[in-house]
Design a protein around this motif. Structure first.
Motif, PDB file in Angstrom:
ATOM      1  N   ILE A 127      52.162  29.567  52.005  1.00 44.42           N
ATOM      2  CA  ILE A 127      50.918  29.968  51.337  1.00 44.42           C
ATOM      3  C   ILE A 127      50.695  31.451  51.603  1.00 44.42           C
ATOM      4  CG2 ILE A 127      48.416  29.672  51.229  1.00 44.42           C
ATOM      5  CD1 ILE A 127      48.843  26.750  52.075  1.00 44.42           C
ATOM      6  N   PRO A 128      50.532  32.249  50.549  1.00 43.90           N
ATOM      7  CA  PRO A 128      50.338  33.692  50.754  1.00 43.90           C
ATOM      8  C   PRO A 128      49.096  33.984  51.589  1.00 43.90           C
ATOM      9  CG  PRO A 128      50.745  33.192  48.425  1.00 43.90           C
ATOM     10  CD  PRO A 128      50.557  31.880  49.135  1.00 43.90           C
ATOM     11  N   ASP A 129      49.185  35.000  52.428  1.00 46.16           N
ATOM     12  CA  ASP A 129      48.060  35.368  53.288  1.00 46.16           C
ATOM     13  C   ASP A 129      46.811  35.707  52.492  1.00 46.16           C
ATOM     14  OD1 ASP A 129      49.587  34.983  55.562  1.00 46.16           O
ATOM     15  OD2 ASP A 129      50.141  37.107  55.740  1.00 46.16           O
ATOM     16  N   ASP A 130      46.993  36.204  51.279  1.00 48.77           N
ATOM     17  CA  ASP A 130      45.834  36.599  50.473  1.00 48.77           C
ATOM     18  C   ASP A 130      45.349  35.478  49.534  1.00 48.77           C
ATOM     19  OD1 ASP A 130      47.982  36.648  48.727  1.00 48.77           O
ATOM     20  OD2 ASP A 130      47.465  38.590  47.848  1.00 48.77           O
ATOM     21  N   PHE A 131      45.887  34.265  49.687  1.00 48.32           N
ATOM     22  CA  PHE A 131      45.452  33.151  48.840  1.00 48.32           C
ATOM     23  C   PHE A 131      44.006  32.809  49.163  1.00 48.32           C
ATOM     24  CE2 PHE A 131      44.809  28.573  48.153  1.00 48.32           C
ATOM     25  CZ  PHE A 131      45.019  28.530  46.785  1.00 48.32           C
ATOM     26  N   ALA A 132      43.177  32.732  48.139  1.00 52.81           N
ATOM     27  CA  ALA A 132      41.761  32.392  48.296  1.00 52.81           C
ATOM     28  C   ALA A 132      41.504  31.075  47.564  1.00 52.81           C
ATOM     29  CB  ALA A 132      40.881  33.500  47.742  1.00 52.81           C
ATOM     30  N   PRO A 133      41.338  29.972  48.305  1.00 52.17           N
ATOM     31  CA  PRO A 133      41.088  28.686  47.658  1.00 52.17           C
ATOM     32  C   PRO A 133      39.839  28.737  46.777  1.00 52.17           C
ATOM     33  CG  PRO A 133      41.452  28.398  50.007  1.00 52.17           C
ATOM     34  CD  PRO A 133      41.331  29.862  49.762  1.00 52.17           C
ATOM     35  N   GLN A 134      39.902  28.060  45.655  1.00 56.54           N
ATOM     36  CA  GLN A 134      38.781  27.964  44.728  1.00 56.54           C
ATOM     37  C   GLN A 134      38.125  26.585  44.891  1.00 56.54           C
ATOM     38  OE1 GLN A 134      37.906  30.703  42.729  1.00 56.54           O
ATOM     39  NE2 GLN A 134      39.376  31.556  44.193  1.00 56.54           N
ATOM     40  N   PRO A 135      36.916  26.414  44.389  1.00 56.69           N
ATOM     41  CA  PRO A 135      36.307  25.078  44.416  1.00 56.69           C
ATOM     42  C   PRO A 135      37.211  24.087  43.683  1.00 56.69           C
ATOM     43  CG  PRO A 135      34.670  26.727  43.834  1.00 56.69           C
ATOM     44  CD  PRO A 135      36.009  27.419  43.825  1.00 56.69           C
ATOM     45  N   ILE A 136      37.176  22.838  44.134  1.00 59.34           N
ATOM     46  CA  ILE A 136      38.047  21.823  43.532  1.00 59.34           C
ATOM     47  C   ILE A 136      37.348  21.021  42.440  1.00 59.34           C
ATOM     48  CG2 ILE A 136      39.584  21.634  45.504  1.00 59.34           C
ATOM     49  CD1 ILE A 136      38.011  19.103  46.342  1.00 59.34           C
ATOM     50  N   GLY A 137      36.041  21.169  42.314  1.00 58.83           N
ATOM     51  CA  GLY A 137      35.346  20.485  41.234  1.00 58.83           C
ATOM     52  C   GLY A 137      33.973  20.010  41.626  1.00 58.83           C
ATOM     53  N   ARG A 138      33.289  19.467  40.635  1.00 59.33           N
ATOM     54  CA  ARG A 138      31.963  18.903  40.870  1.00 59.33           C
ATOM     55  C   ARG A 138      32.102  17.562  41.583  1.00 59.33           C
ATOM     56  NH1 ARG A 138      28.371  18.182  36.072  1.00 59.33           N
ATOM     57  NH2 ARG A 138      29.643  16.351  36.167  1.00 59.33           N
ATOM     58  N   ARG A 139      31.179  17.302  42.494  1.00 60.09           N
ATOM     59  CA  ARG A 139      31.229  16.058  43.260  1.00 60.09           C
ATOM     60  C   ARG A 139      31.278  14.853  42.337  1.00 60.09           C
ATOM     61  NH1 ARG A 139      26.906  13.202  45.356  1.00 60.09           N
ATOM     62  NH2 ARG A 139      25.621  15.068  45.404  1.00 60.09           N
TER      63      ARG A 139
END
Length: 147
Positions: free
Chosen positions: A20-32
């Motif tokens: 996983i790249p050091d600069d990877f920024a996870p995004q939201p996975i979705g609405r509950r």
């Protein structure tokens, strides 16, 4: 004590957590609501009497799904007790949601049903050492209070 699997936005093209790249920024996975709907499509018997904490009881296992109260989710977790066959239920849910998960103890760091058997066995040995040989909670038993 449960074996935990952590779901979040993870790069699809990496084979190991180390990639996983050091600069990877996870995004939201979705609405509950969408995540719950996907879980219910994969496993219709999931009990969401508490909309923040689902329970899946299977033959010899129990999976708690901790999705929390947020309307938009960055992550959620599976807390597994009992038979390692629970991995196939989790795989079905992840496939339905088109998400990946982290699983401590696997060689890749990712949840992969083929790797999970060895990781789960190692975790069971660790748990026996920590809690003095107590067996997994029976499905339907009261969950651990430490969430």
């Amino acid at each position: 004590m449960s074996f935990d699997v952590f779901v979040q936005d993870l790069p699809l093209d990496t084979r190991t957590v180390a990639e996983i790249p050091d600069d990877f920024a996870p995004q939201p996975i979705g609405r509950r609501a969408d995540i719950v709907a996907g879980i219910l499509r994969a496993v219709p018997a999931t009990n969401f009497a508490d909309p923040t904490w689902g329970v899946i009881d299977g033959p010899g296992f129990s999976i708690e799904v901790n999705i929390g109260p947020a309307e938009v989710l960055d992550s959620f977790a599976f807390h597994v007790r009992g038979a390692e066959e629970a991995r196939f239920v989790i795989a079905d849910i992840l496939r339905e949601l088109r998400l990946r998960a982290l699983a401590p103890g696997t060689d890749s760091g990712f949840f992969e049903p083929s790797e999970l058997g060895a990781a789960y066995t190692a975790w069971q040995a660790y748990r026996r050492q920590v809690v003095g040989g107590a067996p997994d909670a029976e499905p339907g038993a009261a969950p651990d209070t430490a969430r």
